[in-house]
Write a protein that holds these residues in place. Structure first.
Motif, short mmCIF file in Angstrom:
data_model
loop_
_atom_site.label_atom_id
_atom_site.label_comp_id
_atom_site.label_asym_id
_atom_site.label_seq_id
_atom_site.Cartn_x
_atom_site.Cartn_y
_atom_site.Cartn_z
N ASN A 44 0.84 -1.27 -0.21
CA ASN A 44 -0.05 -0.16 -0.08
C ASN A 44 0.91 1.31 0.08
O ASN A 44 0.61 2.11 -0.71
N ASN A 45 1.95 1.11 0.78
CA ASN A 45 2.84 2.37 0.78
C ASN A 45 3.43 2.69 -0.45
O ASN A 45 3.33 3.96 -1.08
N ALA A 46 3.62 1.71 -1.20
CA ALA A 46 3.97 2.07 -2.75
C ALA A 46 3.08 2.45 -3.81
O ALA A 46 3.24 3.42 -4.56
N LEU A 47 1.82 1.68 -3.51
CA LEU A 47 0.65 2.28 -4.15
C LEU A 47 0.43 3.62 -3.88
O LEU A 47 -0.22 4.27 -4.91
N ILE A 48 0.45 4.05 -2.59
CA ILE A 48 -0.17 5.45 -2.23
C ILE A 48 0.90 6.50 -3.09
O ILE A 48 0.38 7.45 -3.61
N THR A 49 2.09 5.99 -3.22
CA THR A 49 3.00 7.00 -3.98
C THR A 49 2.54 6.91 -5.46
O THR A 49 2.44 8.15 -6.01
N ILE A 50 2.39 5.71 -6.29
CA ILE A 50 1.91 5.84 -7.38
C ILE A 50 0.53 6.26 -7.58
O ILE A 50 0.35 7.22 -8.53
N LEU A 51 -0.40 6.14 -6.83
CA LEU A 51 -1.57 6.64 -7.21
C LEU A 51 -1.61 8.16 -6.78
O LEU A 51 -2.60 8.88 -7.30
N THR A 52 -0.89 8.45 -5.80
CA THR A 52 -1.00 10.01 -5.72
C THR A 52 -0.22 10.87 -6.90
O THR A 52 -0.87 11.87 -7.32
N GLU A 53 0.81 10.19 -7.49
CA GLU A 53 1.15 10.64 -8.83
C GLU A 53 0.24 10.86 -9.69
O GLU A 53 0.03 11.60 -10.51
#
Length: 189
Positions: A44-53
């Motif tokens: 989720n931490n990785a996806l939070i970065t990806i989805l925020t971008e």
């Protein structure tokens, strides 16, 4: 060279999305396993970065449309116990027909979690209503949503109870138990 980097990024994103999906399935069978929970937090931490971008660009990606991205980001935040951030993200969100199930589910549960029962109630009622109105078309998506009837019943009845609307809480629980009993009977025959 740029094209290769883009393809690698797409592959990395797909790995995170696939990993999350697998971890969610594992959690449904072994929800107390700290290793699975830790892995989900990392993904989720990785996806939070990806989805925020992705959200900042205003575009969708290969997995979600632009209108779905805030919900997916909200789920990642919620699952990582970052409820206030998820609530801020969804406060002005306007769901459409394709996103309303996830929106009412997520936002209702977030508001319930922080004890904003008055605000959570209409959202949880809508989520419950959507599930109750579903017709089993045999698709995986519908099956998954129908399987959430018990969870939606629980949150809705608890919310009614917190608001001292005990008759409504009891009615929801009786309906859930009745439906559960009918499901068990149909499986036995």
């Amino acid at each position: 060279m740029v094209e290769i980097k883009q393809k690698v990024m797409i592959m990395e994103k797909k790995l995170y999305y696939d990993a999350k999906e697998s971890l969610i399935i594992l959690l449904e069978t072994d929800g107390d396993n700290p290793e699975i929970q830790d892995s989900l937090t990392q993904v989720n931490n990785a996806l939070i970065t990806i989805l925020t971008e992705d959200m900042e660009t205003g575009n969708g990606n290969e997995h979600f449309s632009a209108i779905e991205i805030p919900l997916e980001l909200g789920w990642c935040l919620f699952q990582n116990h970052r409820s206030e951030e998820a609530i801020s993200l969804l406060q002005n969100y306007k769901p459409n027909k394709d996103t309303e199930y996830n929106y009412y589910n997520l936002y209702g549960r977030l508001l319930y979690q922080i004890k904003h029962y008055e605000d959570a109630l209409p959202l949880l009622e809508k989520w419950y209503s959507i599930i109750c109105s579903l017709k089993d078309d045999g698709t995986e998506k519908t099956q998954k949503r129908l399987s959430r009837f018990g969870m939606a019943s629980y949150f809705l009845s608890e919310c009614y109870s917190e608001l001292n609307r005990l008759k409504e809480a009891e009615d929801i629980l009786h309906l859930a138990i009745s439906k559960s009993d009918r499901t068990i009977e149909s499986l036995e025959h």
